[in-house]
Design a protein around this motif. Structure first.
Motif, mmCIF file in Angstrom:
data_model
loop_
_atom_site.group_PDB
_atom_site.id
_atom_site.type_symbol
_atom_site.label_atom_id
_atom_site.label_comp_id
_atom_site.label_asym_id
_atom_site.label_seq_id
_atom_site.Cartn_x
_atom_site.Cartn_y
_atom_site.Cartn_z
ATOM 1 N N ARG A 67 11.630 -9.121 2.076
ATOM 2 C CA ARG A 67 12.451 -8.127 1.398
ATOM 3 C C ARG A 67 11.792 -7.801 0.060
ATOM 4 N NH1 ARG A 67 18.835 -7.985 1.328
ATOM 5 N NH2 ARG A 67 18.297 -6.985 3.269
ATOM 6 N N VAL A 68 11.468 -6.521 -0.147
ATOM 7 C CA VAL A 68 10.787 -6.110 -1.376
ATOM 8 C C VAL A 68 11.441 -4.877 -1.966
ATOM 9 C CG1 VAL A 68 8.557 -7.048 -0.659
ATOM 10 C CG2 VAL A 68 9.098 -4.691 -0.120
ATOM 11 N N GLY A 69 11.303 -4.742 -3.283
ATOM 12 C CA GLY A 69 11.779 -3.560 -3.979
ATOM 13 C C GLY A 69 10.688 -2.504 -4.008
ATOM 14 N N MET A 70 11.072 -1.298 -4.343
ATOM 15 C CA MET A 70 10.131 -0.179 -4.349
ATOM 16 C C MET A 70 9.028 -0.333 -5.403
ATOM 17 S SD MET A 70 11.155 1.765 -1.910
ATOM 18 C CE MET A 70 10.504 3.390 -2.173
ATOM 19 N N ALA A 71 9.236 -1.161 -6.421
ATOM 20 C CA ALA A 71 8.275 -1.288 -7.510
ATOM 21 C C ALA A 71 7.254 -2.402 -7.288
ATOM 22 C CB ALA A 71 9.013 -1.539 -8.820
ATOM 23 N N ILE A 72 7.204 -2.966 -6.104
ATOM 24 C CA ILE A 72 6.276 -4.075 -5.870
ATOM 25 C C ILE A 72 4.831 -3.591 -5.988
ATOM 26 C CG2 ILE A 72 6.221 -3.771 -3.364
ATOM 27 C CD1 ILE A 72 6.088 -6.915 -3.241
ATOM 28 N N ASP A 73 4.002 -4.444 -6.547
ATOM 29 C CA ASP A 73 2.578 -4.156 -6.682
ATOM 30 C C ASP A 73 1.930 -4.188 -5.294
ATOM 31 O OD1 ASP A 73 0.013 -4.020 -8.258
ATOM 32 O OD2 ASP A 73 -0.277 -5.956 -7.260
ATOM 33 N N GLU A 74 1.154 -3.156 -4.974
ATOM 34 C CA GLU A 74 0.568 -3.039 -3.640
ATOM 35 C C GLU A 74 -0.328 -4.226 -3.295
ATOM 36 O OE1 GLU A 74 -2.351 -0.071 -1.076
ATOM 37 O OE2 GLU A 74 -1.646 0.569 -3.035
ATOM 38 N N ALA A 75 -1.167 -4.645 -4.224
ATOM 39 C CA ALA A 75 -2.080 -5.757 -3.960
ATOM 40 C C ALA A 75 -1.299 -7.040 -3.651
ATOM 41 C CB ALA A 75 -3.018 -5.974 -5.144
ATOM 42 N N HIS A 76 -0.206 -7.248 -4.385
ATOM 43 C CA HIS A 76 0.628 -8.433 -4.139
ATOM 44 C C HIS A 76 1.277 -8.350 -2.760
ATOM 45 C CE1 HIS A 76 3.049 -11.915 -5.003
ATOM 46 N NE2 HIS A 76 4.146 -11.230 -4.706
ATOM 47 N N LEU A 77 1.773 -7.169 -2.405
ATOM 48 C CA LEU A 77 2.406 -6.987 -1.105
ATOM 49 C C LEU A 77 1.406 -7.239 0.027
ATOM 50 C CD1 LEU A 77 4.850 -6.257 0.579
ATOM 51 C CD2 LEU A 77 4.243 -3.850 0.298
ATOM 52 N N VAL A 78 0.183 -6.789 -0.146
ATOM 53 C CA VAL A 78 -0.851 -7.022 0.866
ATOM 54 C C VAL A 78 -1.081 -8.516 1.047
ATOM 55 C CG1 VAL A 78 -3.331 -6.749 1.350
ATOM 56 C CG2 VAL A 78 -1.975 -4.786 0.597
ATOM 57 N N ARG A 79 -1.114 -9.256 -0.062
ATOM 58 C CA ARG A 79 -1.294 -10.717 0.023
ATOM 59 C C ARG A 79 -0.119 -11.378 0.723
ATOM 60 N NH1 ARG A 79 -3.217 -9.785 -5.231
ATOM 61 N NH2 ARG A 79 -1.252 -10.503 -6.131
ATOM 62 N N VAL A 80 1.091 -10.927 0.433
ATOM 63 C CA VAL A 80 2.284 -11.510 1.054
ATOM 64 C C VAL A 80 2.288 -11.239 2.558
ATOM 65 C CG1 VAL A 80 4.812 -11.359 1.166
ATOM 66 C CG2 VAL A 80 3.669 -11.461 -1.048
ATOM 67 N N ILE A 81 1.970 -10.014 2.946
ATOM 68 C CA ILE A 81 1.913 -9.681 4.376
ATOM 69 C C ILE A 81 0.839 -10.508 5.071
ATOM 70 C CG2 ILE A 81 1.338 -7.861 6.036
ATOM 71 C CD1 ILE A 81 2.724 -5.891 4.108
ATOM 72 N N GLY A 82 -0.315 -10.659 4.429
ATOM 73 C CA GLY A 82 -1.385 -11.485 4.993
ATOM 74 C C GLY A 82 -0.949 -12.930 5.176
ATOM 75 N N ALA A 83 -0.228 -13.452 4.195
ATOM 76 C CA ALA A 83 0.271 -14.829 4.300
ATOM 77 C C ALA A 83 1.283 -14.961 5.431
ATOM 78 C CB ALA A 83 0.904 -15.250 2.970
ATOM 79 N N ALA A 84 2.142 -13.950 5.587
ATOM 80 C CA ALA A 84 3.127 -13.985 6.675
ATOM 81 C C ALA A 84 2.420 -13.943 8.035
ATOM 82 C CB ALA A 84 4.102 -12.816 6.540
ATOM 83 N N ARG A 85 1.413 -13.119 8.161
ATOM 84 C CA ARG A 85 0.673 -13.051 9.427
ATOM 85 C C ARG A 85 -0.053 -14.356 9.715
ATOM 86 N NH1 ARG A 85 -1.603 -6.834 9.381
ATOM 87 N NH2 ARG A 85 0.233 -5.975 10.399
ATOM 88 N N THR A 86 -0.633 -14.952 8.681
ATOM 89 C CA THR A 86 -1.308 -16.239 8.859
ATOM 90 C C THR A 86 -0.326 -17.319 9.299
ATOM 91 O OG1 THR A 86 -2.967 -15.655 7.192
ATOM 92 C CG2 THR A 86 -2.716 -18.006 7.693
ATOM 93 N N ALA A 87 0.847 -17.335 8.655
ATOM 94 C CA ALA A 87 1.867 -18.314 9.005
ATOM 95 C C ALA A 87 2.346 -18.114 10.438
ATOM 96 C CB ALA A 87 3.041 -18.236 8.034
ATOM 97 N N THR A 88 2.513 -16.860 10.837
ATOM 98 C CA THR A 88 2.955 -16.566 12.194
ATOM 99 C C THR A 88 1.909 -16.993 13.212
ATOM 100 O OG1 THR A 88 4.233 -14.684 11.391
ATOM 101 C CG2 THR A 88 3.742 -14.726 13.727
ATOM 102 N N ALA A 89 0.635 -16.700 12.910
ATOM 103 C CA ALA A 89 -0.444 -17.074 13.829
ATOM 104 C C ALA A 89 -0.575 -18.593 13.926
ATOM 105 C CB ALA A 89 -1.756 -16.452 13.365
ATOM 106 N N ALA A 90 -0.383 -19.310 12.808
ATOM 107 C CA ALA A 90 -0.498 -20.760 12.801
ATOM 108 C C ALA A 90 0.636 -21.410 13.582
ATOM 109 C CB ALA A 90 -0.501 -21.273 11.365
ATOM 110 N N ALA A 91 1.781 -20.743 13.612
ATOM 111 C CA ALA A 91 2.935 -21.307 14.307
ATOM 112 C C ALA A 91 2.812 -21.172 15.825
ATOM 113 C CB ALA A 91 4.226 -20.614 13.831
ATOM 114 N N ARG A 92 1.915 -20.337 16.294
ATOM 115 C CA ARG A 92 1.772 -20.134 17.747
ATOM 116 C C ARG A 92 1.056 -21.244 18.411
ATOM 117 N NH1 ARG A 92 0.523 -13.693 18.282
ATOM 118 N NH2 ARG A 92 2.438 -13.049 17.365
#
Length: 108
Positions: free
Chosen positions: A83-108
């Motif tokens: 859950r993010v607000g409209m003012a989130i920094d793009e670079a930070h959001l990219v890192r968060v999405i990458g971390a979520a994808r890594t976590a999802t892949a590791a859980a498989r």
């Protein structure tokens, strides 16, 4: 020599040996040709060609982002909701999405 090395069936090492130079010199000339610093004779230029490309689907599901009326975006990445607000920094959001994808892949 560089243009000769582009002929079908011709090996760069054979051209270099035949002309008493090194294959690295010919590779350098080929790089210059690719950058437009040298030109091939018209009879050696190959016509444009197309190659078939097959795109494999991503292993990760796409990111979905429904927007609420208060400007909050819920990103769902591989079953993880971010859950993010409209003012989130793009670079930070990219890192968060990458971390979520890594976590999802590791859980498989």
């Amino acid at each position: 020599m560089a243009s000769e090395s582009y002929r079908p069936g011709v090996q760069v090492a054979d051209v270099a040996r035949r002309h008493g130079t090194t294959r690295w010199q010919i590779y350098d000339w080929r790089k210059r040709l690719a950058k437009g610093l040298l030109a091939l004779p018209a009879d050696l230029r190959s016509p444009q060609a197309f190659a078939a490309v097959e795109v494999e689907p991503d292993e990760m599901p796409p990111v979905t982002a429904p927007v609420s009326s208060d400007g909050i975006i819920d990103l769902v990445v591989g079953g993880i909701t971010i859950r993010v607000g409209m003012a989130i920094d793009e670079a930070h959001l990219v890192r968060v999405i990458g971390a979520a994808r890594t976590a999802t892949a590791a859980a498989r």
